[in-house]
Motif scaffolding. Structure first.
Motif: not given
Ligand SMILES: Cc1nc2ccc(C(=O)N[C@]34C[C@H]5C[C@H](C[C@H](C5)C3)C4)cc2n2c(-c3ccccc3Cl)nnc12
Ligand SMILES: [Mg+2]
Ligand SMILES: [Zn+2]
Length: 344
Positions: A130, A132, A135-136, A140, A142-143, A147, A153, A156
């Protein structure tokens, strides 16, 4: 699990010694996706050796072998963003250094070359299939981590790469001096972050100016722009191979995009057109992608390195096939055959 990695490492580094079936490995037309999957780690070792990095930077072979296997294990089984993509991106970095004599003609230093190859290998580690904006949009983990800085991504992938370097017996940079070590980590960061296409679009203008004004080898900004340009070329290198490869790549990418679109729909948000299997026309999207991104990028490369001109010719050929495919698709899509099988 270290035991499992050890035995696998011995295995996967023996069998490519006797693999003399592969020729033209160092030519632009060679498709790295044709290398047998179980031989890929060994071919990564071969690339480090042929570029002189093992001797120059006193890298222990066992350390490099373990590093390669940990990187390989760090990739997930996404349709496109998997270990085979990482291997093909690293292979193109090897092709650029060998065919354009980048280090010999001091366009880049050997340390920058080492960082370049390692960055390509690591640039998509732990990708979930998936992008960027997903994510935002979906908030997620990671976001929540990255973010605020953007390039979620890519940050990460960089963090995962650092983790592997800090794993016992995997630090391939252990013999570097402290200033070389901090330079190589800085290069890793710039290179991996530059694979975010949004950042590429931001730098494209400066790259254009650098090329038309004339590349200055000792200008640090020119060096940075050149390495960023190389990273995007490697990330998109499937576009420089023959039609079968670019068609297969498109299938994998849209398999990933459409799954993301399905996920977004199930979460109640509307996906972008290129992620929506009901709306996307793959040939149209590919013609746009090649016209707006791939061609200008590789034309810049060929302006600087005439030896790269054959890559531009191949890209133009593939673009014409996609253009022809557009009509085929429209014709067939009337009777519902939206799939890629109809393309030869
Ligand atoms: C063949 C092919 N098609 C591709 C079509 C589209 C896009 C894409 O991300 N488009 C954009 C379009 C705008 C401005 C930015 C941010 C978002 C909004 C999304 C980029 C990528 C494509 N791509 C990649 C690739 C390269 C780097 C990272 C991820 C990927 Cl998937 N590698 N090969 C391909
Ligand atoms: Mg990426
Ligand atoms: Zn990539």
């Amino acid at each position: 699990h270290m035991k499992q990695v050890e035995t696998e490492s011995v295995q996967s580094f023996l069998n490519c010694r006797d693999d003399h079936s592969i020729k033209d490995f160092d030519k632009f037309h060679f498709s790295p996706r044709s290398v047998p999957y179980k031989h890929m780690p060994c071919y990564v070792l071969k690339m480090f050796g042929e570029l002189g990095f093992i001797n120059t930077w006193r890298i222990k072979t066992t350390t490099l072998a373990r590093f390669i296997l940990f990187v390989k294990k760090g990739y997930r089984d996404a349709p496109y963003h998997n270990w085979v993509h990482a291997f093909s991106v690293a292979h193109f970095a090897y092709l650029l250094m060998v065919n354009l004599n980048l280090i010999k003609n001091d366009y880049i230093t050997s340390l920058q070359g080492l960082a370049f190859l390692v960055s390509c290998l690591c640039h998509d580690i732990d990708h979930r299939g998936t992008n960027n904006s997903f994510q935002t949009k979906c908030g997620t983990v990671l976001a929540s981590l990255y973010s605020s800085e953007g390039s979620v991504m890519e940050r990460h992938h960089l963090a995962q790469s650092m983790c592997i370097l800090n794993t016992d017996g995997c630090n391939i940079f252990e013999s570097l001096s402290s200033e070389e070590y901090s330079e190589v980590l800085d290069l890793l960061r710039n290179n991996i972050l530059s694979t975010d296409l949004t950042s590429h679009f931001r730098m494209a203008e400066q790259q254009r100016e650098m090329i038309s004004a004339g590349f200055k080898k000792n200008d640090p900004t020119h060096r940075k722009l050149l390495l960023a340009m190389f990273m995007t070329c490697c990330d998109l290198s499937d576009q420089t191979k023959d039609w079968r490869v670019t068609k297969k790549t498109a299938e994998q990418i849209y398999d990933e995009f459409f799954s993301q679109g399905d996920l977004e729909k199930s979460m109640g948000t509307a996906p972008a057109e290129m992620m929506d299997r009901e709306r996307a026309s793959i040939p149209d999207l590919q013609v746009q992608f090649i016209t707006n991104l791939v061609l200008p990028l590789f034309k810049n490369l060929a302006d600087l390195f005439p030896a790269a001109q054959p890559l531009v010719d191949t890209i133009i050929n593939n673009k014409n096939v996609w253009k022809h495919a557009r009509h085929l698709f429209q014709e067939y899509s009337q009777n519902g055959t939206k799939s890629m099988e109809i393309l030869l």
